[in-house]
Design a protein around this motif. Structure first.
Motif, PDB file in Angstrom:
ATOM      1  N   TRP A 116       0.771  -1.203  -0.232  1.00  0.00           N
ATOM      2  CA  TRP A 116       0.012   0.077   0.119  1.00  0.00           C
ATOM      3  C   TRP A 116       0.854   1.279   0.236  1.00  0.00           C
ATOM      4  N   PHE A 117       2.191   0.937   0.484  1.00  0.00           N
ATOM      5  CA  PHE A 117       3.098   2.404   0.301  1.00  0.00           C
ATOM      6  C   PHE A 117       4.225   2.166  -0.370  1.00  0.00           C
ATOM      7  N   SER A 118       4.434   2.763  -1.356  1.00  0.00           N
ATOM      8  CA  SER A 118       5.749   2.342  -2.208  1.00  0.00           C
ATOM      9  C   SER A 118       5.904   3.639  -2.941  1.00  0.00           C
ATOM     10  N   THR A 119       7.434   3.922  -3.373  1.00  0.00           N
ATOM     11  CA  THR A 119       7.857   5.216  -3.973  1.00  0.00           C
ATOM     12  C   THR A 119       6.927   5.023  -5.251  1.00  0.00           C
ATOM     13  N   ARG A 120       6.864   3.813  -6.046  1.00  0.00           N
ATOM     14  CA  ARG A 120       5.994   4.024  -7.197  1.00  0.00           C
ATOM     15  C   ARG A 120       4.616   4.579  -7.093  1.00  0.00           C
ATOM     16  N   ARG A 121       3.778   4.137  -5.929  1.00  0.00           N
ATOM     17  CA  ARG A 121       2.564   4.691  -5.638  1.00  0.00           C
ATOM     18  C   ARG A 121       2.800   5.734  -5.310  1.00  0.00           C
ATOM     19  N   LEU A 122       3.648   6.371  -4.544  1.00  0.00           N
ATOM     20  CA  LEU A 122       3.628   7.732  -4.146  1.00  0.00           C
ATOM     21  C   LEU A 122       3.901   8.657  -5.151  1.00  0.00           C
ATOM     22  N   LEU A 123       4.568   8.272  -6.117  1.00  0.00           N
ATOM     23  CA  LEU A 123       4.865   9.198  -7.308  1.00  0.00           C
ATOM     24  C   LEU A 123       3.811   9.315  -8.387  1.00  0.00           C
ATOM     25  N   GLY A 124       2.954   8.049  -8.421  1.00  0.00           N
ATOM     26  CA  GLY A 124       1.871   7.857  -9.202  1.00  0.00           C
ATOM     27  C   GLY A 124       0.535   8.968  -8.571  1.00  0.00           C
ATOM     28  N   GLY A 125       0.383   8.742  -7.456  1.00  0.00           N
ATOM     29  CA  GLY A 125      -0.387   9.716  -6.597  1.00  0.00           C
ATOM     30  C   GLY A 125      -0.037  11.039  -6.797  1.00  0.00           C
TER      31      GLY A 125
END
Lengths: 286, 336
Positions: free
Chosen positions: B6-15
């Motif tokens: 649920w938390f990853s740099t990729r997700r963060l970047l996408g968000g």
């Protein structure tokens, strides 16, 4: 009334010729060619240039136009169609629509949107069985009949039989030494010439405009649908019937009814007899 | 399919990218001049219409060439209902329902047709609708045209209201189409596309799924048409002719016809081409024809497929040089 029928047969001949060109290409290469009319309109404009501004003889211009029509068809087949030939109808329909728009744009760029008149040597009128008929009408109807008969003979010839064999099965004829590409080229070139004749006849009987193709290609497809897409006589009769029905509807109901006839015909035929009035049923593959 | 934590740099970047994009879009009227805003409105409208094509052409695999006509129904319907005194949202809804009904009416015979028969029938229908727009002078103004009453939201100016209207419609439609794609209907549509005859044995009614797709895509087309009318402010029948059809085909196919993001990319390209070749209709049409031919001939699954294609090529290279047979199985599993 009978005058309406004769005008209907004249317009019907153009539809029939367009339908024959469409059926020829579809039969041989299984491509529903929505660019067929535009592929005839460009050479028809070339004929106008030769006869009009360049003041050449009509009898020289027409063969030249036919050659241009065949060459354009060969070009389209080689460049645009062959790369997607193995794909489904979905792809080939989109590709031919793209060609339709592109060729029409080129025609517009070269000749503009001004309506042109072609000076044909067929003036005046004759009386046939007590009915006055324009020479132009006789030429249209006669050309339609001649092309249909020619195609009937063609399909019985060696290359015509090869064409039908390839339409059924692309592999076996190849094993028997039939050059599939050669058959494809011949069918496209012939169709290009027939489309040229259709657009020329329509252009010289009325006006030659860059909008002619869009109207005629739909009528050609409707006529071919009536005929069931596989039969030459069917496509021809379908074209004539559509032309006459349109003219009668335009005369007896209203001009707006005229444009609805083609749609009505296609909906009724496709709903009730999806293989056309002359077509035979084929099994569907899963 | 792999699940990211649920938390990853990729997700963060996408968000982060999504938030910035949303803020940019919402604040656009303050960032660009009125002409650029007008172009952005056009992009959103074309993309909305293209989303309808994703449904019917991408997922249910039917060649439907009447979307320009449905846009016309939405544009003329909404404009004339507003002139009768109806509020705009209600007028749009009604016009959309009319378009959906027409869609079902075309769909009824069309569900029996396959491939290019459907193309002919829908093209003939689009021609007929164009004739009706020309002939129905009391409603459409005929060739002379029809002036569109602009919608004004709150205390925004006309340009701003128009932008939020187009943006809102595009966003809602994209979300709805995305949801449909993941729902049972979306799966049924794709099943019908891939094996029309076979789905009957799975108790899926191909006819019902196809009819729903017809109705939905016509409805979406009408929504886009209503927004298009707001953007153009003046309607003539030929707006909804063949050129619009080919533009919509590019909008739908350039990005990849089965992706919800595809039409947005396609719409940017189409509006960009329109701008580049502004005064010369023939050059525009030539460019559209060539672009469509190139997409169909070389990228039948659109630009979106480029990424997976490049990825596949890279994987293949990695496979042949270093990977053990076991590792290859793992990458293949991830790819599928």
């Amino acid at each position: 009334m009978s005058q309406q029928i004769i005008s209907g047969l004249q317009a019907g001949s153009w539809y029939a010729l367009m339908a024959l060109a469409i059926v020829l290409v579809l039969k041989a290469t299984d491509v529903p060619n929505f660019a067929m009319a535009e592929m005839g309109l460009f050479p028809a404009f070339c004929i106008w240039t030769l006869v009009g501004p360049l003041e050449q003889s009509y009898w020289l211009a027409v063969p030249a136009g036919l050659i241009i029509g065949a060459a354009l068809a060969l070009l389209v087949e080689r460049v645009a169609i062959r790369p997607v030939l193995a794909e489904s109808h979905f792809t080939t329909v989109l590709m031919t629509i793209a060609m339709f728009v592109a060729i029409n744009a080129v025609t517009q760029l070269v000749w503009g949107s001004v309506p042109r008149t072609i000076d044909s040597p067929f003036g005046g009128s004759v009386t046939v069985a007590g009915q006055v008929v324009d020479a132009e009408q006789l030429v249209s109807i006669g050309a339609g009949v001649a092309v249909m008969l020619g195609l009937l003979v063609f399909f019985r010839s060696r290359i015509g039989v090869q064409m039908q064999a390839i339409a059924e099965d692309r592999v076996t004829p190849r094993l028997l030494g039939v050059s599939v590409n050669r058959v494809f080229r011949i069918s496209w070139a012939l169709a290009g010439m027939i489309a040229t004749v259709a657009m020329l006849l329509q252009g010289q009987a009325s006006l030659l405009t860059d909008q002619n193709g869009a109207g005629l290609v739909i009528k050609g497809f409707v006529a071919a649908t009536l005929g069931g897409f596989s039969s030459v006589t069917g496509a021809f009769v379908g074209g004539l019937a559509l032309g006459v029905a349109e003219n009668l509807a335009g005369d007896f109901i209203s001009t707006s009814a005229k444009s609805a006839v083609a749609l009505l015909a296609i909906v009724v035929v496709l709903t009730l007899k999806p293989r056309g009035l002359f077509g035979r049923a084929r099994a569907r593959e899963v | 399919m792999t699940h990211l934590p649920w938390f990853s740099t990729r997700r963060l970047l996408g968000g982060l990218i999504a938030v910035v994009a949303a803020l940019l879009l919402l604040g656009l009227p303050g960032l660009v001049n009125s002409y650029q805003l007008f172009l952005a409105c056009l992009v959103m409208t074309m993309a909305t219409a293209g989303l309808g094509l994703v449904l019917i052409m991408g997922w249910s695999g039917q060649i439907v060439l009447a979307q320009a006509g449905f846009m016309g129904v939405g544009a003329y319907g909404t404009t004339s209902l507003v002139a009768l005194g109806l509020p705009w949202p209600l007028a749009v809804l009604l016009a959309g329902l009319v378009a959906a009904l027409i869609g079902v009416a075309i769909g009824l015979p069309a569900t029996r047709l396959r491939g290019f028969y459907l193309a002919i029938a829908t093209l003939a229908f689009a021609e007929l609708m164009l004739r009706i727009f020309i002939e129905a002078e009391p409603i459409t103004g005929g060739i002379a045209g029809l002036v569109v009453t602009p919608v004004v939201l709150g205390n925004l100016d006309v340009g701003g209201s128009r932008w939020y209207l187009c943006l809102g419609l595009a966003a809602v439609t994209a979300l709805a189409v995305w949801r449909i794609g993941r729902s049972g209907l979306g799966r049924r549509l794709r099943a019908v596309r891939d094996a029309d005859v076979a789905v009957g044995s799975l108790a899926i009614s191909a006819t019902r799924a196809k009819l729903l797709a017809f109705a939905l895509s016509a409805f979406i087309g009408a929504l886009a048409g209503a927004a298009y009318a707001q953007v153009l402010t003046y309607l003539t029948p030929h707006i909804f002719g063949l050129t619009l059809l080919i533009e919509l085909l590019i909008v739908a196919f350039l990005g990849g016809v089965s992706y919800v993001g595809g039409p947005f990319l396609g719409a940017v390209v189409v509006i960009g081409l329109r701008e580049l070749l502004q005064d010369i209709g023939s050059w525009q049409r030539l460019a559209f024809g060539l672009v469509l031919a190139l997409v169909v001939g070389f990228l039948p699954r659109g630009l979106a497929s480029l990424r997976s294609r490049i990825g596949a090529a890279r994987r293949r290279r990695a496979d042949t040089s270093t990977a053990t047979p076991q590792a290859r199985d793992v990458t293949a599993g991830v790819a599928s």
